[in-house]
Design an enzyme around this catalytic site. Structure first.
Site, mmCIF file in Angstrom:
data_model
loop_
_atom_site.group_PDB
_atom_site.id
_atom_site.type_symbol
_atom_site.label_atom_id
_atom_site.label_comp_id
_atom_site.label_asym_id
_atom_site.label_seq_id
_atom_site.Cartn_x
_atom_site.Cartn_y
_atom_site.Cartn_z
ATOM 1 N NE ARG A 73 3.730 -5.821 -16.665
ATOM 2 C CZ ARG A 73 4.478 -4.991 -17.340
ATOM 3 N NH1 ARG A 73 5.637 -5.363 -17.786
ATOM 4 N NH2 ARG A 73 4.107 -3.750 -17.575
ATOM 5 C CE LYS A 178 -4.174 14.250 -17.761
ATOM 6 N NZ LYS A 178 -4.078 14.130 -16.311
ATOM 7 C CG HIS A 208 -11.897 13.089 -16.556
ATOM 8 N ND1 HIS A 208 -10.577 13.367 -16.367
ATOM 9 C CD2 HIS A 208 -12.527 13.552 -15.445
ATOM 10 C CE1 HIS A 208 -10.411 13.958 -15.193
ATOM 11 N NE2 HIS A 208 -11.569 14.082 -14.617
ATOM 12 C CD GLU A 246 -7.139 18.149 -8.462
ATOM 13 O OE1 GLU A 246 -7.544 17.006 -8.226
ATOM 14 O OE2 GLU A 246 -6.177 18.402 -9.192
ATOM 15 C CG HIS A 271 -8.524 18.118 -17.296
ATOM 16 N ND1 HIS A 271 -8.794 17.135 -18.205
ATOM 17 C CD2 HIS A 271 -7.898 17.489 -16.255
ATOM 18 C CE1 HIS A 271 -8.370 15.963 -17.744
ATOM 19 N NE2 HIS A 271 -7.811 16.162 -16.565
HETATM 20 C C1 BG6 Z 1 -6.775 14.132 -13.762
HETATM 21 C C2 BG6 Z 1 -5.466 14.599 -13.202
HETATM 22 O O1 BG6 Z 1 -6.757 14.163 -15.160
HETATM 23 O O2 BG6 Z 1 -7.801 14.973 -13.286
HETATM 24 C C3 BG6 Z 1 -5.504 14.596 -11.696
HETATM 25 O O3 BG6 Z 1 -4.430 13.741 -13.656
HETATM 26 C C4 BG6 Z 1 -6.674 15.408 -11.201
HETATM 27 O O4 BG6 Z 1 -4.303 15.107 -11.151
HETATM 28 C C5 BG6 Z 1 -7.948 14.958 -11.874
HETATM 29 O O5 BG6 Z 1 -6.773 15.212 -9.807
HETATM 30 C C6 BG6 Z 1 -9.088 15.875 -11.522
HETATM 31 O O6 BG6 Z 1 -10.273 15.338 -12.015
HETATM 32 P P1 BG6 Z 1 -11.651 15.662 -11.328
HETATM 33 O O7 BG6 Z 1 -12.661 15.045 -12.239
HETATM 34 O O8 BG6 Z 1 -11.613 15.043 -9.969
HETATM 35 O O9 BG6 Z 1 -11.741 17.141 -11.259
#
Ligand code: BG6
Length: 529
Positions: A73, A178, A208, A246, A271
């Protein structure tokens, strides 16, 4: 294929393309393509998509004829879009940025400003990309947008006839980010509606984690070696645990999305369950996308959530309080930007599930994930059963001083990130005049073995969609099966007042209740020091 030629992926890992031995084939793309990033003004494009496309470009993995169009946009013009992407690549590229290469790459970027809900903007877009010399006919639409726009956007693309029907020579593929649904019902309905516009073979649902090199290596580890697979079953394995910790909280504007999702939807449904599939699925009949996705789906269908009565003991949810993370003071979850002050959303969860199939026969699986934990650490731990007789005393020593300690069962650890690698923990006789053993590790480390940086998950996934390989993408039945495991937990958390929302301090491994969850089975979390 000669032996040298059969290692094409070597060059995806090498930095300087010009040094590549001539005998290696490339793993690149052999069809020209236009990549349209819808929602190109967002963070994902800046941090992940553009740097990954640039990395593919400098490794000569993109087709020589490609164009990338940002569609959003925001009223960028082409020059300002290119400028902003240049900055993004400089900030987030994993490979060294060469100004000349960057300039070449940037010249293939275009921008189209238009509203996602406005059918007119798609028609204008269609007119714009009619120039077949500049915009190759094969199209990838990458939906880097919030989920409420997935369906409208796909319907608008379809109505504007921007999607080639599957039987045409030129192809169209749609990558969907997602979260895919909020629960089983919404995911099923989204699948159903999307599939009125697209064929399943055109849909690439991204997770991912499947693109991470260390996740892909799980199957190589299992299937390219002969000694591990025979012991991966309930007769030898005591349990599996997966941790995704994290240290980050709600950076930027993240809170707005996160507070409507929570840890279970954000990390576990996708994941963590996909990682579990990789370690626990049956080997596929062959290495095709459908066979691989079928095996993953089958595993998900044999995964059991706790019964309603077991939910309080076998699920834990929690929010972080105010505290310190790596020495810095951080606010409580409820005080973060864009989080409702009375939010009941979990920033941490821990679960005990079981796998009810022939191979695993009720094997317990412990999953935990959270924000603001002690470390950024994702690992899968397969703990084996204790040997039947304990002949030896186990010691833990510092220098010459040893204390008696518990014997550790053999443990196989897949370190997904950081410090990527695999360890096998076992007991070895400590050199001395007595027969005592000490817990030691055989360690494989990516960093010590290969001296190049690992490709970003998005590089691999973007390359795969260009190659038409959906192995590392999730199929509709997989997404639905994953939600079927999560739904009873989400329902219990909504409806059972006896499942508390705990709190935990930043920099810890989560609430004490998560330790109790595993301790009640006389087990403990790996790596919780
Ligand atoms: C994302 C989540 O899919 O994956 C995030 O929405 C998360 O909240 C992230 O921080 C973690 O990805 P990675 O590759 O940094 O472990």
């Amino acid at each position: 294929m000669t032996e040298r030629e059969s290692i094409p992926d070597g060059d995806t890992l090498m930095a300087p393309a010009q040094n590549r031995p001539e005998t290696m084939t490339t793993a690149g793309v052999d069809e020209s393509v236009t990549i349209i990033i819808i929602g190109a003004s967002g963070d994902l494009t800046r941090r992940k998509l553009m740097p990954s496309l640039y990395a593919l470009y400098v490794q000569r993995l993109l087709h020589e004829r490609f164009a990338i169009i940002g569609f959003a946009r925001r009223a960028y013009d082409e020059a300002s879009f290119r400028e902003s992407m240049k900055e993004a690549i400089k900030s987030f590229s994993r490979l060294p940025v060469e100004e000349a290469r960057l300039e070449e790459f940037i010249r293939c970027l275009y921008y189209h400003s238009g509203g996602l809900e406005n059918p007119e903007s798609y028609l204008k877009f269609k007119a714009r990309i009619r120039d077949a010399d500049r915009f190759p006919a094969n199209r990838i639409f990458y939906l880097a947008i919030t989920p409420e726009y997935f369906l409208t956007t796909i319907a608008n693309l379809d109505r504007a006839e921007l999607i080639h029907p599957v039987h045409e020579k030129s192809w169209s593929r749609v990558v969907i980010e997602k979260p895919f649904g909020r629960n089983y019902e919404s995911a099923r309905s989204l699948n159903h509606n999307i599939l009125t516009h697209l064929d399943e073979s055109q849909v690439y649902r991204i997770d991912h984690y499947l693109g991470k090199e260390t996740a892909q290596n799980i199957l190589s580890f299992r299937l390219a070696n002969s000694i591990f697979e025979p012991v991966l079953n309930h007769r030898h394995v005591d349990h599996i645990q997966i941790t995704a910790g994290e240290t980050l909280g709600m950076e930027g504007r993240r809170g707005a999305y996160y507070d409507s999702a929570g840890a279970l939807r954000d990390m576990v449904q996708n994941h963590l369950l996909q990682l579990l599939c990789l370690v626990a699925m049956e080997p596929p009949g062959n290495f095709t996308a459908d066979a691989l996705r079928g095996s993953r789906a089958q595993l998900l269908r044999s995964l059991m959530p706790p019964s309603p009565g077991e939910m309080p003991a076998k699920t834990v949810r929690a929010q972080y309080t105010a505290g310190f993370e790596n020495g810095l003071s951080v606010p409580a979850y409820l005080k973060e930007d864009r989080i409702a002050p009375d939010s009941k959303m979990e920033s941490y969860c821990a679960l005990r599930l079981t796998i009810e199939n022939w191979r695993w026969a009720g094997l317990p699986v412990y999953l935990r994930t959270g924000k603001r934990l002690k470390k950024r650490l994702t690992e899968i731990v397969i703990q084996f059963k204790q040997s039947p007789l304990q002949f030896f005393k186990t010691v833990e020593c510092e220098g010459d001083f040893c204390d008696l300690t518990r014997s550790q069962p053999n443990t196989l650890v897949f370190r997904i990130q950081p410090d990527e690698g695999i360890s096998l923990l076992f007991a070895a006789k400590r050199p001395s005049m007595q027969f005592v053993v000490e817990n030691v590790a055989m360690n494989f480390s990516y960093r010590q073995t290969w001296h190049f940086s690992l490709p970003e998950a998005y590089e691999r996934l973007l390359l795969d969609v260009m190659r038409g390989d959906s192995s590392l993408y999730t199929r509709s039945d997989q997404v639905e099966a994953a939600w079927q495991v999560m739904d009873p937990i989400l329902k219990a958390w909504e409806s059972q007042p006896n499942i508390p929302l705990h709190t935990y301090t930043p920099g810890s491994w989560g609430p004490a209740a998560a330790d109790d969850l595993i301790r009640q089975d006389v087990r403990s979390w790996h790596n919780s020091d």
